[in-house]
Design an enzyme around this catalytic site. Structure first.
Site, PDB file in Angstrom:
ATOM      1  N   THR A   7       8.711  10.930  -4.792  1.00 50.40           N
ATOM      2  CA  THR A   7       9.464  10.625  -3.600  1.00 50.40           C
ATOM      3  C   THR A   7      10.821  11.260  -3.785  1.00 50.40           C
ATOM      4  O   THR A   7      11.285  11.315  -4.786  1.00 50.40           O
ATOM      5  CB  THR A   7       9.558   9.491  -3.308  1.00 50.40           C
ATOM      6  OG1 THR A   7      10.175   9.038  -2.030  1.00 50.40           O
ATOM      7  CG2 THR A   7      10.294   8.468  -4.447  1.00 50.40           C
ATOM      8  N   ASN A   9      13.104  10.139  -1.678  1.00 48.76           N
ATOM      9  CA  ASN A   9      13.778   8.895  -0.918  1.00 48.76           C
ATOM     10  C   ASN A   9      14.275   8.049  -2.069  1.00 48.76           C
ATOM     11  O   ASN A   9      13.171   7.207  -2.537  1.00 48.76           O
ATOM     12  CB  ASN A   9      12.948   8.384   0.109  1.00 48.76           C
ATOM     13  CG  ASN A   9      13.740   7.438   0.917  1.00 48.76           C
ATOM     14  OD1 ASN A   9      14.500   6.409   0.351  1.00 48.76           O
ATOM     15  ND2 ASN A   9      13.396   7.149   2.056  1.00 48.76           N
ATOM     16  N   ILE A  10      15.388   8.092  -2.551  1.00 52.22           N
ATOM     17  CA  ILE A  10      15.857   7.058  -3.322  1.00 52.22           C
ATOM     18  C   ILE A  10      15.753   5.899  -3.152  1.00 52.22           C
ATOM     19  O   ILE A  10      15.757   4.926  -4.039  1.00 52.22           O
ATOM     20  CB  ILE A  10      17.268   7.626  -3.777  1.00 52.22           C
ATOM     21  CG1 ILE A  10      17.561   7.244  -5.292  1.00 52.22           C
ATOM     22  CG2 ILE A  10      18.353   6.877  -3.023  1.00 52.22           C
ATOM     23  CD1 ILE A  10      17.060   8.390  -6.237  1.00 52.22           C
ATOM     24  N   GLY A  11      15.848   5.409  -1.783  1.00 52.49           N
ATOM     25  CA  GLY A  11      15.831   4.314  -1.366  1.00 52.49           C
ATOM     26  C   GLY A  11      14.312   3.513  -1.593  1.00 52.49           C
ATOM     27  O   GLY A  11      14.295   2.304  -2.092  1.00 52.49           O
ATOM     28  N   LYS A  12      13.376   4.296  -1.116  1.00 54.48           N
ATOM     29  CA  LYS A  12      12.103   3.956  -1.622  1.00 54.48           C
ATOM     30  C   LYS A  12      11.625   3.746  -3.021  1.00 54.48           C
ATOM     31  O   LYS A  12      11.080   2.974  -3.585  1.00 54.48           O
ATOM     32  CB  LYS A  12      11.027   4.906  -1.197  1.00 54.48           C
ATOM     33  CG  LYS A  12      10.903   4.935   0.378  1.00 54.48           C
ATOM     34  CD  LYS A  12       9.818   5.856   0.782  1.00 54.48           C
ATOM     35  CE  LYS A  12       9.473   5.972   2.274  1.00 54.48           C
ATOM     36  NZ  LYS A  12       8.537   7.061   2.541  1.00 54.48           N
ATOM     37  N   ASP A  65       3.929   6.626   2.105  1.00 50.84           N
ATOM     38  CA  ASP A  65       4.070   7.035   3.576  1.00 50.84           C
ATOM     39  C   ASP A  65       4.058   5.803   4.354  1.00 50.84           C
ATOM     40  O   ASP A  65       3.487   5.024   4.377  1.00 50.84           O
ATOM     41  CB  ASP A  65       3.223   8.148   4.057  1.00 50.84           C
ATOM     42  CG  ASP A  65       3.592   8.881   4.922  1.00 50.84           C
ATOM     43  OD1 ASP A  65       4.652   9.440   5.120  1.00 50.84           O
ATOM     44  OD2 ASP A  65       3.068   8.837   6.229  1.00 50.84           O
ATOM     45  N   GLY A 142      16.995   4.380   6.815  1.00 47.12           N
ATOM     46  CA  GLY A 142      16.078   4.713   7.846  1.00 47.12           C
ATOM     47  C   GLY A 142      16.078   3.745   8.880  1.00 47.12           C
ATOM     48  O   GLY A 142      17.329   3.539   9.437  1.00 47.12           O
TER      49      GLY A 142
END
Length: 188
Positions: A7, A9-12, A65, A142
């Protein structure tokens, strides 16, 4: 036990790390840019991504996802949530819902796992809620500032990452993956 999470996306990644730690699973992030399948199915997108990444890396991997499905917009943005967020953001979503009383929405997350040469396995989590009238809160990423989970008065961004990780769609999908992983993969 350690699993690679592909990923950007560091938040995920931080959420997955926190959630999977409860199961004794260590998460290592791999920032692998992979082509995203264009599909109306989050399961197909996650399965494709997991297979692509496993083959590219030569190691077992998970991908995730997710999509925000807004009832009044016939499920939009759905599987196109990341693109829509990058294009119009939370303000654009709120503009589309201006004057709309039905603010029901659902967040769906699909975690895909695959080993090189193997078949991908997917795990789904969902949470119902509604879209706020305006962005609220500072935490998360997001759509977190505009999504209010069912049974709450606060957005995900107001709840904060720790509280969000107790109830979120991503949490449910990752927990389903973790249970399966511990029973089917760990210790092989």
């Amino acid at each position: 036990m350690k699993v690679l999470f592909a990923t950007g996306n560091i938040g995920k990644y931080h959420e997955a790390k926190q959630i999977l730690a409860r199961y004794g699973i260590e998460v290592e992030r791999v920032d692998l840019d992979y082509p995203e399948l264009q599909s109306d199915s989050l399961e197909e997108i996650a399965a494709y991504g997991a297979r692509y990444c496993a083959e590219s890396l030569g190691q077992p991997v998970i991908v995730e996802d997710s999509g925000l499905f807004i009832e009044a917009l016939n499920g939009f943005p759905g599987p196109y949530s990341a693109y829509v967020f990058d294009t119009i953001g939370n303000e654009g979503i709120l503009k589309l819902l201006e004057g709309e009383e039905n603010r029901k929405a659902e967040f769906i997350s699909v975690v895909g796992y695959c080993e090189p040469g193997g078949r991908p396995v997917t795990f789904t989590g969902e949470i119902r809620g509604r879209i706020a009238e305006e962005p609220r809160g500072e935490e998360g990423f997001g759509y977190d500032p505009i999504f209010i989970p069912e049974g709450e008065d606060s957005t995900f961004a107001e709840l904060g990452v720790e509280e969000k990780c107790k109830i979120s769609h991503r949490t449910k999908a990752l927990e389903r993956f973790a249970e399966w992983y511990k029973n089917n993969v760990a210790g092989r």
